[in-house]
Design an enzyme around this catalytic site. Structure first.
Site, PDB file in Angstrom:
ATOM      1  N   THR A 198     122.997 143.202  27.955  1.00  0.00           N
ATOM      2  CA  THR A 198     123.532 143.915  29.112  1.00  0.00           C
ATOM      3  C   THR A 198     122.565 145.002  29.584  1.00  0.00           C
ATOM      4  OG1 THR A 198     125.707 143.542  28.193  1.00  0.00           O
ATOM      5  CG2 THR A 198     125.551 145.231  29.901  1.00  0.00           C
ATOM      6  N   GLY A 238     125.305 147.570  20.630  1.00  0.00           N
ATOM      7  CA  GLY A 238     125.833 148.307  19.484  1.00  0.00           C
ATOM      8  C   GLY A 238     124.747 148.591  18.462  1.00  0.00           C
ATOM      9  N   GLU A 276     131.733 141.191  25.641  1.00  0.00           N
ATOM     10  CA  GLU A 276     131.634 139.758  25.362  1.00  0.00           C
ATOM     11  C   GLU A 276     132.234 138.924  26.480  1.00  0.00           C
ATOM     12  OE1 GLU A 276     129.786 139.809  22.378  1.00  0.00           O
ATOM     13  OE2 GLU A 276     129.326 138.053  23.563  1.00  0.00           O
TER      14      GLU A 276
END
Ligand SMILES: CCCCCCCC/C=C\CCCCCCCC(=O)SCCNC(=O)CCNC(=O)[C@H](O)C(C)(C)COP(=O)(O)OP(=O)(O)OC[C@H]1O[C@@H](n2cnc3c(N)ncnc32)[C@H](O)[C@@H]1OP(=O)(O)O
Ligand SMILES: Cc1cc2nc3c(=O)[nH]c(=O)nc-3n(C[C@H](O)[C@H](O)[C@H](O)COP(=O)(O)OP(=O)(O)OC[C@H]3O[C@@H](n4cnc5c(N)ncnc54)[C@H](O)[C@@H]3O)c2cc1C
Length: 616
Positions: free
Chosen positions: A89, A128, A371
């Protein structure tokens, strides 16, 4: 917070690695499954900064890399010698992957890729663990050869020195900032400027760039989306668990809390005796059970398909993709809203941090976005349904999870209403198929009137989304029905246990029926008497399940540490624990807070002086 999370995540990773070695030496699959376990997430309440390392980085190396690439990077990642994340992303794009702006230009002179994030909007944003934990990542970028775009590719990129953890030259990395929850995850940003990696850092199991710059296309381009399919399956499982945790807390609290006599002069009952409270709590317990079973089925299908994909057999990928999308959406939406309903079911105390419902909500809610944003995934499923409806019209067979669509399409009208479970399930499926037909008509009319397929999808979006939602309901309810009524294990269950399961099936089917009554009435004639009969059955089954509510949630087997909730503790000492938690608050450490002398006293004194002056 981040450093505590990293410490706990490492302790958990070590423990799990030793379990892995004990129970499945040499195997690879049990490790992420264990890491996805509710115990791990609950023990790190601000989120696990190693999640994406385990769920995506290691997997992508294994599944998207060649055997040599696995030896070079994957094995080290599996051993946790290096820690990575999945950087896809960007600040400007998450959903529209073909619009990603990060680029990788092949330099055949040096046999390297030159990686760049040319604009602010092309900075990676969200991965993350990227902020501070990781020293590697998989960098997803548009591949260019001689300035010609070849589509997305994945690159193994070292971002920090392995010894000092300093960001490497050409790397701009940091933390994206405080979030509603998951603040231990250190989601990060990443910019690269003319950052060179060797040719063999591009993951090349399915597509290759040869040394001379020739490009060998993947036989199935969607295979580069496969790491996302796995995490969608994990979301289905994890979010069902979050809902089960919240349902356990609210159920336990609801049998301790007493409020308002139901009959004048009677003692105050446990709040779970109030019918509306039963309706808030018990359906959520059942939804958690239903979704856990659906997620377990999905996991099995994933395992089989992943094995096939590894052997380059992609035939089951479309079905897995459709199911992973629909269950990811259904479980993330229903858990998020369900947890909020359960929090409200705990009254004022539900708002206290000590109840832990706020944190469980904050863990569950972002799964509606990450997701694959939920509306976007609904549209994916909607498009797949359109394709399958064309197959139905052409008289072809559909994939097993959509077989009911062909069956219903052959019915000229809905059979006589009986109200049986079969009838309720059929009604949901029939409404789904009716919605698919209507969506197809709208979509097709748009395409016939010279709209492009993508524009037609956009303008039929509401109907496609509805059809997708009902397909999710049909699949989940159908799966639950099969497991309760037709399972080969049925005869090993005690009659009492089977009865509880059947009550759960009754409640699930009636609940979905009422939720979608408007949709169902578009396609099926049902009389007011028939609907009222279902209303009575709903009240009856809530009453029947009421005595089993605590036992069912106990069977989820969450210990107190996992629930971390003063409201949901096993011993039921709610008020004692609430008090204990309140007394631990820093403001209670001193009888007189520091701000009294500094601010409050002068403020009150000034007001008193002013009042005196005005009286004079
Ligand atoms: C230790 C752990 C403990 C923790 C707890 C564990 C539990 C787990 C829970 C939580 C922890 C994890 C923490 C969070 C992690 C978050 C990570 C991220 O968020 S990573 C970024 C995700 N990014 C997206 O998902 C982008 C979404 N966008 C897309 O996927 C695509 O752009 C899409 C599908 C929207 C459009 O793709 P198109 O542009 O290629 O276009 P079209 O035409 O729609 O698709 C082309 C064909 O590809 C198929 N397709 C699309 N996606 C597919 C897929 N994934 N697989 C197979 N086929 C696919 C389609 O069905 C279509 O097929 P035909 O050609 O019609 O037959
Ligand atoms: C906690 C968290 C962790 C994350 N971890 C990672 C990670 O590890 N790695 C990583 O790469 N990414 C990660 N992400 C990013 C995540 O994958 C994206 O946020 C997600 O894919 C959605 O993309 P977006 O944010 O660009 O939303 P957008 O696409 O901008 O969505 C905004 C709105 O636009 C709508 N919309 C967008 N496209 C369409 C369309 N085609 N049709 C109709 N409506 C549309 C959406 O429905 C939504 O309502 C994480 C995100 C979060 C919140």
């Amino acid at each position: 917070m981040a450093s505590m999370s990293v410490k706990h995540a490492i302790a958990a990773a070590k423990k799990l690695r030793s379990l892995q070695e004990r129970f499945n030496p040499g195997g690879s699959d049990i490790y992420p499954a264990l890491m996805g376990d509710e115990a791990i997430t609950a023990l790190i309440p601000s989120g696990n900064p190693l999640s994406v390392h385990i769920l995506m980085f290691t997997r992508a190396l294994r599944e998207q890399g060649t055997d040599e690439q696995y030896e070079k990077f994957g094995r080290r990642a599996d051993n946790n010698e290096i820690i990575g994340t999945f950087a896809q992303t960007e600040l400007g794009h998450g959903t529209y992957l073909r619009g990603l702006e990060a680029r990788a230009d092949y330099d055949r002179g040096t046999e390297e890729f030159v990686l760049n994030t040319p604009k602010l909007s092309s900075y990676k944003w969200w991965p993350g663990g990227l902020g501070q934990t990781c020293n590697y990542c998989i960098f997803v970028a548009q591949l260019y050869i001689d300035n010609e775009a070849k589509g997305m590719a994945m690159f193994v990129v070292q971002i920090r020195d392995e010894e000092t953890h300093m960001p490497l030259p050409g790397v701009h990395v940091g933390e994206i900032g405080k979030k509603m929850g998951l603040n231990g995850v250190n989601n990060g940003f990443l910019g690269l400027k003319d950052y060179r990696v060797p040719r063999l850092n591009m993951l090349m199991r399915h597509q290759q760039v040869l040394p001379d710059g020739r490009f060998v296309k993947s036989p199935v381009s969607q295979v580069s989306y496969f790491p996302m399919v796995f995490v969608r399956c994990m979301v289905a499982r994890q979010n069902s668990n979050y809902l089960a945790q919240a349902a356990t807390i609210a159920t336990r609290y609801s049998v301790i809390r007493r409020q308002s006599p139901i009959e004048e002069g009677q003692p105050e009952p446990k709040i779970l005796e109030h019918l509306t409270q039963q309706m808030k709590v018990i359906p959520e317990i059942v939804t958690a059970v239903v979704y856990r079973l659906a997620a377990a089925n999905l996991q099995n299908m994933y395992n089989e398909t992943a094995e096939a994909v590894y052997r380059k057999d992609f035939s089951r990928l479309p079905e897995l993709h459709a199911l992973a999308c629909i269950l990811k959406v259904a479980t993330s939406y229903d858990s998020t809203y369900g947890i909020e309903r359960l929090r409200q079911a705990c009254g004022g105390h539900g708002y206290l941090t000590a109840g832990n419902l706020g944190n469980i909500f904050a863990m569950a809610a972002p799964a509606c976005t990450y997701e694959g944003e939920n509306s976007v995934l609904y549209l994916q499923v909607g498009k797949i349904l359109m394709k399958n409806w064309s197959q139905v019209l052409a008289g072809r067979e559909l994939m097993p999870s959509m077989a009911y669509i062909s069956e219903c399409s052959k019915m000229t009208s809905f059979p006589q209403w009986t109200g049986s479970w079969e009838c309720l399930l059929k009604a949901i499926q029939y409404a789904c198929v009716g919605s698919i037909r209507l969506a197809f008509q709208s979509y097709n009319a748009r395409v016939q009137s010279a709209q492009s397929q993508t524009a037609a999808v956009n303008y039929s979006g509401l109907e496609l989304t509805k059809a997708a939602e009902l397909h999710g309901r049909s699949y989940v309810a159908g799966n639950f029905y099969q497991q309760i009524v037709n399972s080969p294990n049925k005869h090993q269950r005690s009659p009492q246990f089977q009865k509880v399961l059947e009550n759960m099936l009754e409640l699930h089917l009636i609940q979905i029926f009422f939720r979608h009554l408007g949709d169902i009435l578009r396609f099926i004639r049902i009389t007011e008497d028939e609907i009222s009969a279902l209303q009575r059955r709903l009240e009856e089954v809530l009453k029947e399940l009421r005595p089993d509510a605590v036992a069912i949630t106990d069977a989820f087997d969450f210990n107190d540490k996992i629930l971390s909730s003063a409201l949901g503790c096993y011993d039921g000492n709610v008020y004692e624990r609430l008090f204990e938690a309140a007394l631990k608050h820093p403001l209670n450490r001193k009888s007189v807070p520091d701000f009294f002398e500094a601010h409050l006293k002068p403020f009150m004194k000034e007001n008193a002086d002013n009042a005196k002056k005005s009286k004079l």
